[in-house]
Design a protein around this motif. Sequence first.
Motif, PDB file in Angstrom:
ATOM      1  N   ILE A  65      42.026  41.635  44.004  1.00 53.67           N
ATOM      2  CA  ILE A  65      40.952  42.209  43.196  1.00 53.67           C
ATOM      3  C   ILE A  65      39.854  41.176  42.969  1.00 53.67           C
ATOM      4  CG2 ILE A  65      40.373  43.114  40.908  1.00 53.67           C
ATOM      5  CD1 ILE A  65      43.210  44.361  40.867  1.00 53.67           C
ATOM      6  N   LEU A  66      40.262  39.949  42.642  1.00 54.06           N
ATOM      7  CA  LEU A  66      39.283  38.885  42.447  1.00 54.06           C
ATOM      8  C   LEU A  66      38.507  38.614  43.733  1.00 54.06           C
ATOM      9  CD1 LEU A  66      41.461  36.394  40.345  1.00 54.06           C
ATOM     10  CD2 LEU A  66      39.886  38.151  39.498  1.00 54.06           C
ATOM     11  N   GLY A  67      39.223  38.641  44.862  1.00 57.90           N
ATOM     12  CA  GLY A  67      38.561  38.448  46.148  1.00 57.90           C
ATOM     13  C   GLY A  67      37.597  39.566  46.467  1.00 57.90           C
ATOM     14  N   ASP A  68      37.976  40.800  46.182  1.00 58.43           N
ATOM     15  CA  ASP A  68      37.083  41.935  46.416  1.00 58.43           C
ATOM     16  C   ASP A  68      35.787  41.785  45.625  1.00 58.43           C
ATOM     17  OD1 ASP A  68      38.982  43.070  48.042  1.00 58.43           O
ATOM     18  OD2 ASP A  68      39.568  44.657  46.635  1.00 58.43           O
ATOM     19  N   LEU A  69      35.889  41.176  44.453  1.00 58.74           N
ATOM     20  CA  LEU A  69      34.725  41.002  43.590  1.00 58.74           C
ATOM     21  C   LEU A  69      33.916  39.751  43.925  1.00 58.74           C
ATOM     22  CD1 LEU A  69      36.334  42.089  40.218  1.00 58.74           C
ATOM     23  CD2 LEU A  69      34.629  43.342  41.536  1.00 58.74           C
ATOM     24  N   GLY A  70      34.311  39.059  44.997  1.00 56.12           N
ATOM     25  CA  GLY A  70      33.487  37.970  45.497  1.00 56.12           C
ATOM     26  C   GLY A  70      34.048  36.577  45.375  1.00 56.12           C
ATOM     27  N   ALA A  71      35.163  36.398  44.673  1.00 55.68           N
ATOM     28  CA  ALA A  71      35.735  35.059  44.529  1.00 55.68           C
ATOM     29  C   ALA A  71      36.271  34.551  45.869  1.00 55.68           C
ATOM     30  CB  ALA A  71      36.856  35.072  43.490  1.00 55.68           C
ATOM     31  N   GLU A  72      36.234  33.240  46.045  1.00 54.36           N
ATOM     32  CA  GLU A  72      36.879  32.621  47.197  1.00 54.36           C
ATOM     33  C   GLU A  72      38.337  32.375  46.818  1.00 54.36           C
ATOM     34  OE1 GLU A  72      36.535  28.774  50.209  1.00 54.36           O
ATOM     35  OE2 GLU A  72      35.448  28.788  48.308  1.00 54.36           O
ATOM     36  N   VAL A  73      39.255  33.023  47.519  1.00 52.27           N
ATOM     37  CA  VAL A  73      40.676  32.947  47.189  1.00 52.27           C
ATOM     38  C   VAL A  73      41.395  32.106  48.236  1.00 52.27           C
ATOM     39  CG1 VAL A  73      42.798  34.241  46.756  1.00 52.27           C
ATOM     40  CG2 VAL A  73      40.586  35.198  46.066  1.00 52.27           C
ATOM     41  N   ILE A  74      41.995  31.000  47.790  1.00 55.62           N
ATOM     42  CA  ILE A  74      42.778  30.132  48.670  1.00 55.62           C
ATOM     43  C   ILE A  74      44.249  30.444  48.434  1.00 55.62           C
ATOM     44  CG2 ILE A  74      43.366  27.749  49.248  1.00 55.62           C
ATOM     45  CD1 ILE A  74      40.590  26.950  48.196  1.00 55.62           C
ATOM     46  N   LYS A  75      44.871  31.071  49.409  1.00 47.52           N
ATOM     47  CA  LYS A  75      46.260  31.496  49.290  1.00 47.52           C
ATOM     48  C   LYS A  75      47.186  30.412  49.834  1.00 47.52           C
ATOM     49  CE  LYS A  75      49.430  35.246  50.599  1.00 47.52           C
ATOM     50  NZ  LYS A  75      49.822  35.663  49.234  1.00 47.52           N
ATOM     51  N   ILE A  76      48.059  29.908  48.978  1.00 44.99           N
ATOM     52  CA  ILE A  76      49.006  28.877  49.379  1.00 44.99           C
ATOM     53  C   ILE A  76      50.264  29.547  49.920  1.00 44.99           C
ATOM     54  CG2 ILE A  76      50.354  26.882  48.639  1.00 44.99           C
ATOM     55  CD1 ILE A  76      47.302  26.506  48.508  1.00 44.99           C
ATOM     56  N   GLU A  77      50.654  29.193  51.157  1.00 44.81           N
ATOM     57  CA  GLU A  77      51.833  29.802  51.787  1.00 44.81           C
ATOM     58  C   GLU A  77      52.743  28.742  52.405  1.00 44.81           C
ATOM     59  OE1 GLU A  77      51.440  33.680  53.811  1.00 44.81           O
ATOM     60  OE2 GLU A  77      49.333  33.111  54.082  1.00 44.81           O
ATOM     61  N   HIS A  78      54.024  29.037  52.405  1.00 45.00           N
ATOM     62  CA  HIS A  78      54.976  28.177  53.110  1.00 45.00           C
ATOM     63  C   HIS A  78      54.550  28.091  54.575  1.00 45.00           C
ATOM     64  CE1 HIS A  78      58.697  26.927  55.079  1.00 45.00           C
ATOM     65  NE2 HIS A  78      59.100  26.473  53.899  1.00 45.00           N
ATOM     66  N   PRO A  79      54.521  26.890  55.162  1.00 45.15           N
ATOM     67  CA  PRO A  79      53.961  26.744  56.505  1.00 45.15           C
ATOM     68  C   PRO A  79      54.771  27.394  57.616  1.00 45.15           C
ATOM     69  CG  PRO A  79      54.945  24.683  55.780  1.00 45.15           C
ATOM     70  CD  PRO A  79      54.944  25.597  54.591  1.00 45.15           C
ATOM     71  N   VAL A  80      56.008  27.757  57.358  1.00 44.71           N
ATOM     72  CA  VAL A  80      56.830  28.415  58.389  1.00 44.71           C
ATOM     73  C   VAL A  80      57.002  29.895  58.087  1.00 44.71           C
ATOM     74  CG1 VAL A  80      59.073  28.464  59.532  1.00 44.71           C
ATOM     75  CG2 VAL A  80      58.059  26.265  58.876  1.00 44.71           C
ATOM     76  N   ARG A  81      57.425  30.214  56.867  1.00 42.48           N
ATOM     77  CA  ARG A  81      57.709  31.610  56.509  1.00 42.48           C
ATOM     78  C   ARG A  81      56.492  32.361  55.993  1.00 42.48           C
ATOM     79  NH1 ARG A  81      61.698  28.635  54.047  1.00 42.48           N
ATOM     80  NH2 ARG A  81      60.710  28.948  52.003  1.00 42.48           N
ATOM     81  N   GLY A  82      55.621  31.638  55.311  1.00 44.78           N
ATOM     82  CA  GLY A  82      54.505  32.304  54.677  1.00 44.78           C
ATOM     83  C   GLY A  82      54.951  33.155  53.508  1.00 44.78           C
ATOM     84  N   ASP A  83      54.086  34.000  53.039  1.00 37.59           N
ATOM     85  CA  ASP A  83      54.408  34.976  52.003  1.00 37.59           C
ATOM     86  C   ASP A  83      55.609  35.801  52.456  1.00 37.59           C
ATOM     87  OD1 ASP A  83      54.323  37.542  50.513  1.00 37.59           O
ATOM     88  OD2 ASP A  83      52.403  36.833  49.754  1.00 37.59           O
ATOM     89  N   ASP A  84      56.537  36.066  51.544  1.00 36.00           N
ATOM     90  CA  ASP A  84      57.731  36.840  51.890  1.00 36.00           C
ATOM     91  C   ASP A  84      57.403  38.133  52.624  1.00 36.00           C
ATOM     92  OD1 ASP A  84      58.864  34.866  50.353  1.00 36.00           O
ATOM     93  OD2 ASP A  84      60.022  36.219  49.079  1.00 36.00           O
ATOM     94  N   THR A  85      56.312  38.775  52.209  1.00 31.51           N
ATOM     95  CA  THR A  85      56.012  40.101  52.750  1.00 31.51           C
ATOM     96  C   THR A  85      55.549  40.066  54.203  1.00 31.51           C
ATOM     97  OG1 THR A  85      53.729  40.057  51.923  1.00 31.51           O
ATOM     98  CG2 THR A  85      55.421  40.954  50.453  1.00 31.51           C
ATOM     99  N   ARG A  86      55.289  38.881  54.734  1.00 30.78           N
ATOM    100  CA  ARG A  86      54.947  38.820  56.161  1.00 30.78           C
ATOM    101  C   ARG A  86      56.115  39.300  57.028  1.00 30.78           C
ATOM    102  NH1 ARG A  86      50.303  36.376  57.656  1.00 30.78           N
ATOM    103  NH2 ARG A  86      49.204  35.043  56.148  1.00 30.78           N
ATOM    104  N   ALA A  87      57.339  39.218  56.481  1.00 29.56           N
ATOM    105  CA  ALA A  87      58.527  39.658  57.231  1.00 29.56           C
ATOM    106  C   ALA A  87      58.997  41.049  56.817  1.00 29.56           C
ATOM    107  CB  ALA A  87      59.659  38.645  57.030  1.00 29.56           C
ATOM    108  N   TRP A  88      58.267  41.700  55.927  1.00 30.32           N
ATOM    109  CA  TRP A  88      58.697  43.006  55.433  1.00 30.32           C
ATOM    110  C   TRP A  88      58.148  44.115  56.327  1.00 30.32           C
ATOM    111  CZ3 TRP A  88      58.365  42.863  49.328  1.00 30.32           C
ATOM    112  CH2 TRP A  88      59.258  41.901  48.863  1.00 30.32           C
TER     113      TRP A  88
END
Length: 448
Positions: A65-88
């Motif tokens: 939501i913040l990104g949609d409104l124009g904020a720059e969002v830096i998403k921190i992810e595990h370098p191998v698995r990433g966000d859990d939902t990448r595997a969902w």
Amino acid sequence: MLARLSSRALGRRSLCGSLSSLPSRFDGAWLSSHAAASADGSLPLEGYKVLDMTRVLAGPYCTQILGDLGAEVIKIEHPVRGDDTRAWGPPYAKYKPDSDQQGPGESAYFLGVNRNKKSLGLSFQDPAGVEILHKLAATCDILVENYIPGALKKYGMDYDTIHKINPGLIYASITGYGQTGPYSQRAGYDVMVEAEFGLMHITGNRDGPPVKVGVAVTDLTTGLYTSNSIMAALLARAKTGRGQHIDAALSDCQTATLANIASSCLISGEKDTGRWGTAHPSIVPYKSFETKDGDILFGGGNDRLFGILCDGLGRPEWKDDPKFKINAQRVAHRNELEAKIEDITKTKTTQEWLETFEGKGLPYAAVNDVLATLTHEHTKARNMVVEVEHEQCGPLKLVNSPVKYSETKPRIRSPPPTLGQHTDEILKEHLGFSDKQIQNLREKGVVR
């Protein structure tokens, strides 16, 4: 669901001793620069930077939501698995034949809540990774995290420590049960909170078992509450010059959204009336009815609307029947009336009933599945599904931001990122790292 990174993922020791060298993000001139950033009609949060330390749904929904409104969002992810939902998955958006990515593709779940973000693949197990987080926090306006309360303290990423580095930072914590209270150390998943805080008890068929809502609605409402609270905190900062800690709990947000049901219990001192399916405890008829090929929902919210329904069903005599004439009597004879209505609705298709009541003033609706919703003529007219170009997957359809603005218009500026897609960009542009420094970090597995 609300998931949290384990404390081990943050690294084996704190780098608190190095924090004193980091610059404070807040100063007087900084406020005016942000005000100027949106004075030209650009997006409301343009010029603000978000450090997104969340994963799965509640947190990512908030930061999207913040990104949609124009904020720059830096998403921190595990370098191998990433966000859990990448595997969902499945389903996955498959990679293009010429893509440099491997695997089945980008998961639909991840794609649904991670647009307008930049992905930094970062190992929390290496002290150098924690040092990068410290430096980013020093330069950001907003930090959103969903760790178990207290897990960040020994790594110097807790609110008290970060507030000393960056007094203007808005620090939002999303957890299952909040920073305080007897359940604060519990893992917080949406369905558990739905169960323990009333929602499942009032959801489901009248004589059936409790059920969860079809989407993780408690996660979503918590994400909404948190994004709203962050923006309010930004307004407060413009007055006071200070950031603050936002404590957002799924349990609290779930309790708040019990709304009129909670109010009824508090005022009456009695238990709720249980599950009603699609029906309403105090209004009849107000539920879905089976048709020849599906279901249709009628809302006879008052006696006038009930009269319109009677005429449309070909039963005008019901309007003067003592058992049905006023709502109180219809409630008393609920089962009889609902059965009579369904005997009639079964004789025609849903579309035929939609046409019957078109323009009559009665609230009514077909019960559509999700695909029918996404291809609905009104959905299209409201531009709620948009197509974006994904670098690795090609054209993707995504659900659009729902609120329309007359001046500053939220939009999808960038598709959901691949894992670590923006690592080099973030380290160079925000922290001044050289190519050699980044390569050394990559060789050590600190970044992706």
